[in-house]
Design a protein around this motif. Structure first.
Motif, PDB file in Angstrom:
ATOM      1  N   CYS A  17      47.203  27.856  36.283  1.00  0.00           N
ATOM      2  CA  CYS A  17      46.311  28.854  35.679  1.00  0.00           C
ATOM      3  C   CYS A  17      46.898  29.405  34.388  1.00  0.00           C
ATOM      4  O   CYS A  17      46.173  29.624  33.416  1.00  0.00           O
ATOM      5  N   ALA A  18      48.202  29.622  34.357  1.00  0.00           N
ATOM      6  CA  ALA A  18      48.850  30.110  33.135  1.00  0.00           C
ATOM      7  C   ALA A  18      48.734  29.076  32.020  1.00  0.00           C
ATOM      8  O   ALA A  18      48.497  29.416  30.860  1.00  0.00           O
ATOM      9  N   ALA A  21      45.151  29.077  30.775  1.00  0.00           N
ATOM     10  CA  ALA A  21      44.907  30.286  29.990  1.00  0.00           C
ATOM     11  C   ALA A  21      45.490  30.155  28.589  1.00  0.00           C
ATOM     12  O   ALA A  21      44.837  30.507  27.602  1.00  0.00           O
ATOM     13  N   PRO A  28      45.969  35.123  31.493  1.00  0.00           N
ATOM     14  CA  PRO A  28      46.231  34.411  32.752  1.00  0.00           C
ATOM     15  C   PRO A  28      45.558  35.035  33.965  1.00  0.00           C
ATOM     16  O   PRO A  28      45.089  34.325  34.847  1.00  0.00           O
TER      17      PRO A  28
END
Length: 67
Positions: A17-18, A21, A28
Motif C-alpha cells: 500500500c505504501a 501510494a 499511504p
C-alpha cells in the motif's frame, strides 16, 4: 523515483500500500483504507495483495536495477 516498488520506510505489513501510494501520489493511509474497505466486497483482493507482495521489488532492488 516514480516507479512501483515497496519502500523501506512506511511499511505496515509488506509495503504494498505504501508503494502504491508513492507511485500514484496519495497518502499511504488512504490506500490502506481503500484496501481494507475493498476486502469487504467479494473478489480476489487478498490474492492480488499477495501477488503484489511477491512481484513488487523492494526499494533496494529497485534502486540497484535502475542505477
Amino acid at each position: 523515483m516514480n516507479g512501483l516498488y515497496r519502500p523501506r520506510e512506511g511499511r505496515i505489513i509488506a509495503g504494498v500500500c505504501a508503494g502504491l501510494a508513492r507511485r500514484f501520489g496519495m497518502a499511504p493511509w488512504t490506500v490502506r483504507l481503500l484496501a481494507l474497505l475493498s476486502c469487504l466486497l467479494p473478489g480476489p483482493q487478498f490474492v492480488i495483495y499477495l501477488v503484489l507482495w511477491v512481484m513488487l521489488p523492494s526499494e533496494d532492488r529497485y534502486v540497484a536495477r535502475t542505477h
